[in-house]
Design an enzyme around this catalytic site. Structure first.
Site, PDB file in Angstrom:
ATOM      1  N   LYS A 129      66.381  34.232  41.229  1.00  0.00           N
ATOM      2  CA  LYS A 129      65.884  34.320  39.648  1.00  0.00           C
ATOM      3  C   LYS A 129      67.172  34.072  38.698  1.00  0.00           C
ATOM      4  O   LYS A 129      67.326  33.234  37.840  1.00  0.00           O
ATOM      5  CB  LYS A 129      65.479  35.418  39.142  1.00  0.00           C
ATOM      6  CG  LYS A 129      66.227  36.542  39.344  1.00  0.00           C
ATOM      7  CD  LYS A 129      65.542  37.706  38.782  1.00  0.00           C
ATOM      8  CE  LYS A 129      66.396  39.030  38.975  1.00  0.00           C
ATOM      9  NZ  LYS A 129      67.590  39.201  38.135  1.00  0.00           N
ATOM     10  N   THR A 130      68.483  34.690  39.323  1.00  0.00           N
ATOM     11  CA  THR A 130      69.672  34.332  38.393  1.00  0.00           C
ATOM     12  C   THR A 130      70.139  32.957  38.404  1.00  0.00           C
ATOM     13  O   THR A 130      70.606  32.317  37.483  1.00  0.00           O
ATOM     14  CB  THR A 130      70.579  35.426  38.960  1.00  0.00           C
ATOM     15  OG1 THR A 130      70.412  36.688  39.042  1.00  0.00           O
ATOM     16  CG2 THR A 130      72.077  35.117  38.337  1.00  0.00           C
ATOM     17  N   ASP A 179      66.111  38.292  31.277  1.00  0.00           N
ATOM     18  CA  ASP A 179      66.197  38.551  32.847  1.00  0.00           C
ATOM     19  C   ASP A 179      65.535  39.990  32.972  1.00  0.00           C
ATOM     20  O   ASP A 179      65.659  40.750  32.052  1.00  0.00           O
ATOM     21  CB  ASP A 179      67.625  38.566  33.083  1.00  0.00           C
ATOM     22  CG  ASP A 179      68.016  38.744  34.624  1.00  0.00           C
ATOM     23  OD1 ASP A 179      66.861  38.601  35.487  1.00  0.00           O
ATOM     24  OD2 ASP A 179      68.879  39.412  35.253  1.00  0.00           O
ATOM     25  N   GLU A 180      65.087  40.119  34.160  1.00  0.00           N
ATOM     26  CA  GLU A 180      64.599  41.532  34.382  1.00  0.00           C
ATOM     27  C   GLU A 180      63.602  41.917  33.356  1.00  0.00           C
ATOM     28  O   GLU A 180      63.205  43.098  32.888  1.00  0.00           O
ATOM     29  CB  GLU A 180      65.456  42.544  34.568  1.00  0.00           C
ATOM     30  CG  GLU A 180      66.805  42.267  35.465  1.00  0.00           C
ATOM     31  CD  GLU A 180      66.141  42.340  37.246  1.00  0.00           C
ATOM     32  OE1 GLU A 180      65.020  42.540  37.461  1.00  0.00           O
ATOM     33  OE2 GLU A 180      67.146  42.566  38.138  1.00  0.00           O
ATOM     34  N   GLN A 204      58.722  45.005  40.698  1.00  0.00           N
ATOM     35  CA  GLN A 204      60.179  45.671  40.642  1.00  0.00           C
ATOM     36  C   GLN A 204      60.217  46.306  39.287  1.00  0.00           C
ATOM     37  O   GLN A 204      61.293  46.760  39.030  1.00  0.00           O
ATOM     38  CB  GLN A 204      61.222  44.800  41.073  1.00  0.00           C
ATOM     39  CG  GLN A 204      61.177  44.120  42.327  1.00  0.00           C
ATOM     40  CD  GLN A 204      62.260  43.063  42.445  1.00  0.00           C
ATOM     41  OE1 GLN A 204      63.659  43.670  42.706  1.00  0.00           O
ATOM     42  NE2 GLN A 204      62.094  41.882  42.263  1.00  0.00           N
ATOM     43  N   ARG A 236      66.186  45.483  49.360  1.00  0.00           N
ATOM     44  CA  ARG A 236      67.572  45.210  49.286  1.00  0.00           C
ATOM     45  C   ARG A 236      68.379  44.929  50.673  1.00  0.00           C
ATOM     46  O   ARG A 236      69.360  44.354  50.737  1.00  0.00           O
ATOM     47  CB  ARG A 236      68.458  46.527  48.909  1.00  0.00           C
ATOM     48  CG  ARG A 236      68.020  47.345  47.448  1.00  0.00           C
ATOM     49  CD  ARG A 236      68.191  46.009  46.401  1.00  0.00           C
ATOM     50  NE  ARG A 236      66.765  45.585  46.063  1.00  0.00           N
ATOM     51  CZ  ARG A 236      66.335  44.474  45.270  1.00  0.00           C
ATOM     52  NH1 ARG A 236      67.406  43.789  44.690  1.00  0.00           N
ATOM     53  NH2 ARG A 236      65.300  44.154  45.321  1.00  0.00           N
TER      54      ARG A 236
END
Length: 678
Positions: free
Chosen positions: A45-46, A230-231, A261, A604
């Site tokens: 996504k980044t 973002d997020e 998330q 993670r």
């Protein structure tokens, strides 16, 4: 907390960029109108956000016409670096920041339109706690009867929902609502008197500005042609409201997030924002990013099974072109000491084999109290580690003391900083003198700082000491206005007498405190002003401090792990009451968030995932039998290592497809088996 005295192996090498896949390209090429990118864990996504921003600029968009907001300084810095590298140009004029930093930037420009003659100071969590505790104490209430943490949490919740003290007082669901609402009212009043705001005010004041000053809103709507978030799943009501204000009629809002998330409900995040985006922005483009570039296939299968039971989630299934990889290791230990012993042995073994570095390993847990036994086990074996989520550098007493001097120099109305600075180091100004000074200041409508140089009713000896203190702060204020933060800090460390005070005590702890004060100067940028440094120190988050690839094992709570990745992850304490946490038993929303938290921890892991639990655990002062987490029932049998699974360590349980699934129970009947070491 740093325990890295032993030799490590250095940072990991930079990751090689991967080509954009078809869905990523679809998102990157979207230009006008609203868009929702549902980006699963590790789906790039980044890279999508930064590549889109770089494309817009390369095709003629002005850098300052793009607002890109996220949740940590670390994420904002990474975005800035990637865009700059992609374009080969300076992007410092771009608005790439956390929500709080972006709002602070706006308020620095517009604070006078909100009635502030000078830019207010930003109180951090410690300052807020001091103020709330003082108010509660002043009302004659004991902290045990009205815990300050509960009050702070409720005030923050109401601010994030854009509700004031009056609405709190009328809320029948809150015990002692009227009393807490009075604390809320006094808290806001005292902030104003101190020419200060807190984190939540940064957002609320911007929203108020835009509601009351259409001219200001129109100016920012014109400036920000493209808004990227973002997020997005972590946004609260106030943050989403701000985004909708800035979007205006153009609605060029590009949000990226993953409802799987969303793990910050306790601080106001509303997963409903991402689920309701298509309703609020009709006709928006929706892109699903489901290809994972981080984790091996077995890890994804295990994690996906945990979140599949969440109601109302946006349906998506992560997949990877990587191999299935190692099976997920599930360990049942007899108690928390055996659990920690296994983890330490396993890390030591893999590090000794030469295949792993200590920095490749991370240990996650649900509560900070779980770290003690792990730390003890690591210390016995000389394993270097770092604990994140404990006492941060900027929260250490001596650092807070010196920051109080700087805050007071910048904002003479800051009573909290005044009271802290005047006693750090002690200079013989007692409580009686300060109380008299306060009475005088209130009666004459002046600040405590200004009252120091007036006929204030204190003794002549105290007045002399207050005048000396006033002169010192004035010197630092002049430096703060004319020199860099580094120079001002170095001057303050010497002139305040704090180093001399610590040197006189001659203990190892005080030597370490002196080193922290000197380190504070190093923390300031070479060209940074005092005001800029204070803003940065206030807005830093725990996730910003995590060093991925450092030469030590990383130990942290699951909440801190968000946004990070490690080759090997141990997710510990997979037990009823810990994960899911006992507080989640109140309802489905709470339980769903625990599932998402477990999912975040599992995803993670890049190469290897360990899930551990204990049959018996001593925590919070009590030893109890512990049932394995109900989330373990969801694990597909084919992804669990049979050599380390519960099945090979105790009597088999009834099964129904998943690992211990169906009506089978993990509770009872297995005594206290010892873990099997490999």
């Amino acid at each position: 907390m740093d325990h890295t005295a032993h030799t490590g192996t250095g940072a990991t090498s930079p990751k090689k960029p991967f080509p954009l896949n078809e869905r990523q390209m679809d998102a990157v090429n979207h230009t006008y109108g609203p868009a929702l990118v549902l980006a699963g864990a590790g789906s790039g996504k980044t890279r999508v956000i930064t590549t889109r921003a770089a494309r817009l600029i390369s095709e003629g968009a002005a850098p300052w016409s793009i607002l890109c907001v996220t949740f940590t300084n670390k994420a904002a810095g990474e975005m800035r670096e990637r865009i700059a590298h992609s374009l080969g140009m300076d992007v410092s004029r771009m608005w790439i920041a956390t929500f709080h930093a972006a709002c602070l930037r706006i308020l620095k420009r517009e604070h006078q339109k909100l009635g502030y003659e000078t830019m207010p100071a930003v109180f951090d969590a410690t300052d807020q706690k001091s103020l709330v505790k003082n108010i509660i104490k002043g009302m004659g209430i004991e902290d045990a009867d009205l815990p300050h943490r509960k009050v702070m949490g409720l005030i923050s919740k109401f601010k994030n929902d854009m509700r004031g003290p009056e609405e709190m007082a009328a809320d029948g669901s809150i015990r002692a609502a009227k009393t807490i609402a009075e604390v809320y009212f006094q808290y806001q009043k005292r902030l104003k008197e101190n020419n200060a705001v807190d984190f939540d005010d940064l957002m609320g004041l911007c929203i108020t500005l835009f509601e009351n000053r259409p001219d200001a809103l129109e100016a920012y709507q014109k400036q920000f042609e493209f808004i990227m978030v973002d997020e997005f799943q972590d946004t609260n009501a106030a943050q989403y409201r701000l985004i909708k204000q800035l979007a205006g009629e153009r609605k060029n809002v590009f949000v990226v997030g993953d409802d799987d998330q969303s793990i910050y409900r306790w601080r106001g995040a509303k997963v409903g924002n991402i689920r309701g985006f298509e309703r609020d922005f009709a006709g928006c483009k929706v892109v699903l990013l489901e290809e994972n570039y981080r984790s091996a296939g077995n890890i994804l299968s295990a994690a996906g099974a945990v979140v599949r039971g969440i109601g109302g989630r946006k349906e998506k299934t992560l997949w990877t072109q990587q191999a299935a990889g190692e099976l997920v290791t599930l360990l049942s230990a007899s108690d928390e000491m055996d659990e920690a012993d296994f983890i330490a042995r396993e890390i030591r073994r893999q590090a000794a084999d030469g295949g792993r570095r200590y920095g490749d390993f991370a240990i996650f847990y649900r509560t900070n109290a779980q770290s003690r036994v792990i730390e003890e086990s690591f210390n016995m074996r000389g394993i270097p580690y770092r604990v994140y989520g404990g006492l941060k550098f900027y929260e250490r007493k001596e650092v807070k003391d010196l920051l109080a001097w700087l805050r007071l120099a910048v904002n003479n109305s800051d009573e909290i900083s005044f009271r802290r600075a005047v006693a750090a180091p002690p200079r013989g100004i007692g409580t009686t003198s300060l109380d008299k000074l306060k009475e005088f200041a209130v009666a004459n409508s002046v600040s405590l700082f200004a009252a120091c140089m007036m006929e204030n009713g204190v003794s002549s000896a105290a007045r002399k000491k207050l005048a000396e203190f006033h002169a010192l702060v004035t010197q630092i204020r002049e430096l703060a206005q004319n020199d860099t933060a580094r120079e001002a800090i170095q001057h303050a460390v010497q002139k305040t007498g704090y180093l001399d005070f610590l040197a006189e005590k001659k203990t190892a702890q005080d030597n370490a405190r002196a080193e922290n004060l000197q380190e504070l100067a190093s923390a300031a940028g070479e060209e940074e002003t005092v005001a800029e440094f204070l803003d940065r120190a206030t807005l830093v988050s725990e996730a910003d401090l995590v060093e991925e690839g450092a030469s030590a094992v990383s130990i942290m709570t699951l909440h801190v792990s968000k946004g990070l990745e490690f080759p090997v992850v141990f997710l510990t304490g997979m037990e009823e009451g810990l994960l899911p946490h006992r507080n989640s038993m109140e309802g489905m929303e709470e339980m769903d968030e625990e599932r998402r938290l477990c999912y975040v921890g599992m995803t993670r892991a890049m190469k290897k995932l360990y899930l551990t639990h204990a049959v018996s655990r001593n925590i919070f002062g009590h030893r109890d039998l512990a049932k394995p987490s109900l989330f373990l029932k969801d694990l597909p049998e084919e992804v669990v290592d049979p050599k380390m699974s519960l099945k090979s360590m105790r009597d088999p349980l009834p099964r129904s497809g998943g690992y211990g699934g169906g009506s089978g129970s993990f509770g009872g009947g297995y005594g206290k088996p010892k873990p099997r070491w490999r």
